[in-house]
Scaffold this motif. Sequence first.
Motif, PDB file in Angstrom:
ATOM      1  N   HIS A   1      -8.493   6.941   0.513  1.00  0.00           N
ATOM      2  CA  HIS A   1      -8.127   5.777  -0.297  1.00  0.00           C
ATOM      3  C   HIS A   1      -8.607   4.475   0.332  1.00  0.00           C
ATOM      4  O   HIS A   1      -8.976   4.442   1.505  1.00  0.00           O
ATOM      5  CB  HIS A   1      -6.598   5.715  -0.453  1.00  0.00           C
TER       6      HIS A   1
ATOM      7  N   THR B   1      -7.311   0.791   1.396  1.00  0.00           N
ATOM      8  CA  THR B   1      -6.152  -0.080   1.616  1.00  0.00           C
ATOM      9  C   THR B   1      -6.640  -1.530   1.563  1.00  0.00           C
ATOM     10  O   THR B   1      -7.842  -1.793   1.580  1.00  0.00           O
ATOM     11  CB  THR B   1      -5.505   0.195   2.985  1.00  0.00           C
TER      12      THR B   1
ATOM     13  N   GLN C   1      -2.686  -2.430   4.103  1.00  0.00           N
ATOM     14  CA  GLN C   1      -1.570  -2.000   3.254  1.00  0.00           C
ATOM     15  C   GLN C   1      -2.074  -1.235   2.037  1.00  0.00           C
ATOM     16  O   GLN C   1      -3.156  -1.509   1.522  1.00  0.00           O
ATOM     17  CB  GLN C   1      -0.765  -3.216   2.761  1.00  0.00           C
ATOM     18  N   LYS C   2      -1.268  -0.279   1.581  1.00  0.00           N
ATOM     19  CA  LYS C   2      -1.608   0.473   0.377  1.00  0.00           C
ATOM     20  C   LYS C   2      -1.604  -0.478  -0.819  1.00  0.00           C
ATOM     21  O   LYS C   2      -0.770  -1.377  -0.903  1.00  0.00           O
ATOM     22  CB  LYS C   2      -0.568   1.585   0.168  1.00  0.00           C
TER      23      LYS C   2
ATOM     24  N   SER D   1      -0.693  -1.865  -4.255  1.00  0.00           N
ATOM     25  CA  SER D   1       0.558  -1.699  -4.986  1.00  0.00           C
ATOM     26  C   SER D   1       0.746  -2.855  -5.960  1.00  0.00           C
ATOM     27  O   SER D   1       0.530  -4.019  -5.599  1.00  0.00           O
ATOM     28  CB  SER D   1       1.720  -1.645  -3.985  1.00  0.00           C
TER      29      SER D   1
ATOM     30  N   ASP E   1      -8.817   6.728   5.316  1.00  0.00           N
ATOM     31  CA  ASP E   1      -8.648   5.534   4.492  1.00  0.00           C
ATOM     32  C   ASP E   1      -9.477   4.383   5.047  1.00  0.00           C
ATOM     33  O   ASP E   1      -9.618   4.239   6.267  1.00  0.00           O
ATOM     34  CB  ASP E   1      -7.169   5.123   4.454  1.00  0.00           C
TER      35      ASP E   1
END
Length: 393
Positions: A138, A140, A144-145, A147, A181
């Motif tokens: 993924h 980030t 941070q993810k 969101s 990631d």
Amino acid sequence: QVHWSKEENYMFRLSAFRDPLQKWLRDNPHAIAPDPFYQRVLRWLEEDLPDLSVSRERRRLQWGIPVPGDSTQTIYVWVDALVNYLSVVGYPETHGEWWPAAHHVVGKDILKFHAVYWPALLMAAGLAPPERIFVHSHWTVRGQKMSKSLGNVIDPFACTGQYTVDGFRYFLLRQGVPERDCDYYDEKVLKLVNSELADALGGLLNRSTALSINPSNTYPCFSESCFPKVLDYRETKGMGRASAEDYEFVASVASLPLQVASYFEDFQIYKALECIALCVRQTNSFFQRHRPWKLDRKDPAEQLWLDTIIHVTLECLRVYGTLLQPVIPHTADKLLSRLAVEPEERGLSSLTFLPRYNGKPCPFEGRQLGPDTGVLFHRLEKSRQHQIETKKL
């Protein structure tokens, strides 16, 4: 408060496919790539493999496709989604044109569905599993993810508007490492794209085709006396104008097409771009090292060496432009058009670097270069909105 409930569903006997799945993976160690994900699936198959519920009660799940022959049940949405891979290619009549030579590109969060459930369902239907499942990690944002609640979701359309489609594609493919990631932030895009596309690649094309360096605006001739072929580049003294470093650099570029093709086949595109970027830097060093702008064009020997420097540089650019076509198609087309490389001369399979060094004719030698279409890739600037937000922070 939690309430226990029961319902009747159709079950798929997944547990019966542990051994066939393990055998499939052991017989095909490259079926799932990169390797960390292959190892993860093997570990799953060593654990309990409970049977899989493939339907839900219709009264609880109104939407969805009814189970054939039983209108009281709805097919579990993931099973329905997986079956689409076959139905879209005409199963059961015409799927043979596509199956089993199918490559799946999936995110790491849905690996179990594609690497355990789907192959087992296929085996149960007497069909071969996918030929290859390539798994990516993924992105980030600043560690941070992404969101919606954090408000840090990146809009790809805004990015292509700010960095151009080619620039944004190049960044994602250059920095996207499938097995882990990767982190995104605007400054990283600007720094990478400006450094490698605008400055290194664009600057090299601009310098080597400038009228002050190449007033005839042609693909100049290569001189074997200046750059003679040698078996051992460490023994080049007194043989020509090229240094041991030049021979080493030319060998790197010569090996680049096969290296890049191998990485592309393995879906390791970031490694291919890493190799190209390194060779672009080496070509800039070659050009800078010999300072063609300092050579006296009135001296025949100097003119031969000047033409050879430019010829080698343009040959390198032709290789880079050809190899970069899948990644930055618009920029690569602009580069190859400037070098007067015709569309039918841009194939990867027939790409030969510096044929004159090996005593073979070069079809580009003496050819008039294409029209100057301006800067190859404009340097990117921070958007005003981004500057305002940075100032606020």
